[in-house]
Design a protein around this motif. Structure first.
Motif, PDB file in Angstrom:
ATOM      1  N   ILE A  66      37.348  42.966  27.020  1.00 54.96           N
ATOM      2  CA  ILE A  66      37.882  41.763  27.544  1.00 54.96           C
ATOM      3  C   ILE A  66      37.925  41.863  29.085  1.00 54.96           C
ATOM      4  O   ILE A  66      37.627  40.768  29.777  1.00 54.96           O
ATOM      5  CB  ILE A  66      39.317  41.474  26.989  1.00 54.96           C
ATOM      6  N   ASP A  67      38.537  42.813  29.504  1.00 54.62           N
ATOM      7  CA  ASP A  67      38.313  43.091  31.133  1.00 54.62           C
ATOM      8  C   ASP A  67      37.153  42.830  31.737  1.00 54.62           C
ATOM      9  O   ASP A  67      37.124  41.967  32.907  1.00 54.62           O
ATOM     10  CB  ASP A  67      39.212  44.026  31.522  1.00 54.62           C
ATOM     11  N   PHE A  68      36.095  43.615  31.095  1.00 57.53           N
ATOM     12  CA  PHE A  68      34.977  43.305  31.853  1.00 57.53           C
ATOM     13  C   PHE A  68      34.380  42.086  31.536  1.00 57.53           C
ATOM     14  O   PHE A  68      33.976  41.364  32.507  1.00 57.53           O
ATOM     15  CB  PHE A  68      33.876  44.204  30.964  1.00 57.53           C
ATOM     16  N   VAL A  70      36.132  39.149  31.460  1.00 61.78           N
ATOM     17  CA  VAL A  70      36.788  38.175  32.373  1.00 61.78           C
ATOM     18  C   VAL A  70      36.266  38.475  33.926  1.00 61.78           C
ATOM     19  O   VAL A  70      35.862  37.401  34.354  1.00 61.78           O
ATOM     20  CB  VAL A  70      38.267  38.471  32.269  1.00 61.78           C
ATOM     21  N   ASN A  71      35.934  39.490  34.042  1.00 57.99           N
ATOM     22  CA  ASN A  71      35.613  39.769  35.354  1.00 57.99           C
ATOM     23  C   ASN A  71      34.147  39.243  35.600  1.00 57.99           C
ATOM     24  O   ASN A  71      33.792  38.607  36.630  1.00 57.99           O
ATOM     25  CB  ASN A  71      35.166  41.283  35.853  1.00 57.99           C
ATOM     26  N   GLU A  94      44.375  34.320  29.829  1.00 56.22           N
ATOM     27  CA  GLU A  94      45.461  34.894  30.430  1.00 56.22           C
ATOM     28  C   GLU A  94      46.800  34.562  30.040  1.00 56.22           C
ATOM     29  O   GLU A  94      47.678  35.499  29.843  1.00 56.22           O
ATOM     30  CB  GLU A  94      45.447  34.461  31.909  1.00 56.22           C
TER      31      GLU A  94
END
Length: 109
Positions: A66-68, A70-71, A94
């Motif tokens: 998910i972090d990847f 979102v980035n 978020e």
């Protein structure tokens, strides 16, 4: 094939299928449409489909997380993705208003 389904002509299904690979900056395909010239439904699906592709396990790779995702969506604002749609999508993530589940699948060789 889909253009022959009468109900698809009346709703936005054909626009989604045809234009979800257009890019906000006009560098996409099939017609190189720019910004708001891309149908709204296609701009929405472009963000959702890209996110899903990054967070889903594939036969050839594991979820990128998910972090990847979102980035990558953040980096693609104004180039690949509609800025308003992307910001709303990222805000919903978020604020935990979108439920995201990554299911493990067995790799098939």
């Amino acid at each position: 094939m889909l253009k022959h389904v009468p109900s698809f002509k009346k709703n936005s299904i054909l626009d989604i299928v045809l234009h979800h690979h257009e890019r906000y900056d006009g560098e996409g395909y099939p017609h190189g449409l720019i910004g708001k010239n891309i149908p709204l439904v296609a701009r929405i699906i472009a963000v959702a489909d890209s996110f899903d592709a990054m967070v889903s396990n594939r036969i050839y790779r594991e979820s990128q997380g998910i972090d990847f995702a979102v980035n990558e969506l953040s980096k693609g604002i104004y180039t690949q993705f509609d800025p308003e749609i992307t910001r709303v999508f990222l805000t919903l993530i978020e604020e935990n208003k979108i439920s995201i589940q990554v299911k493990n699948k067995k790799k098939v060789h």
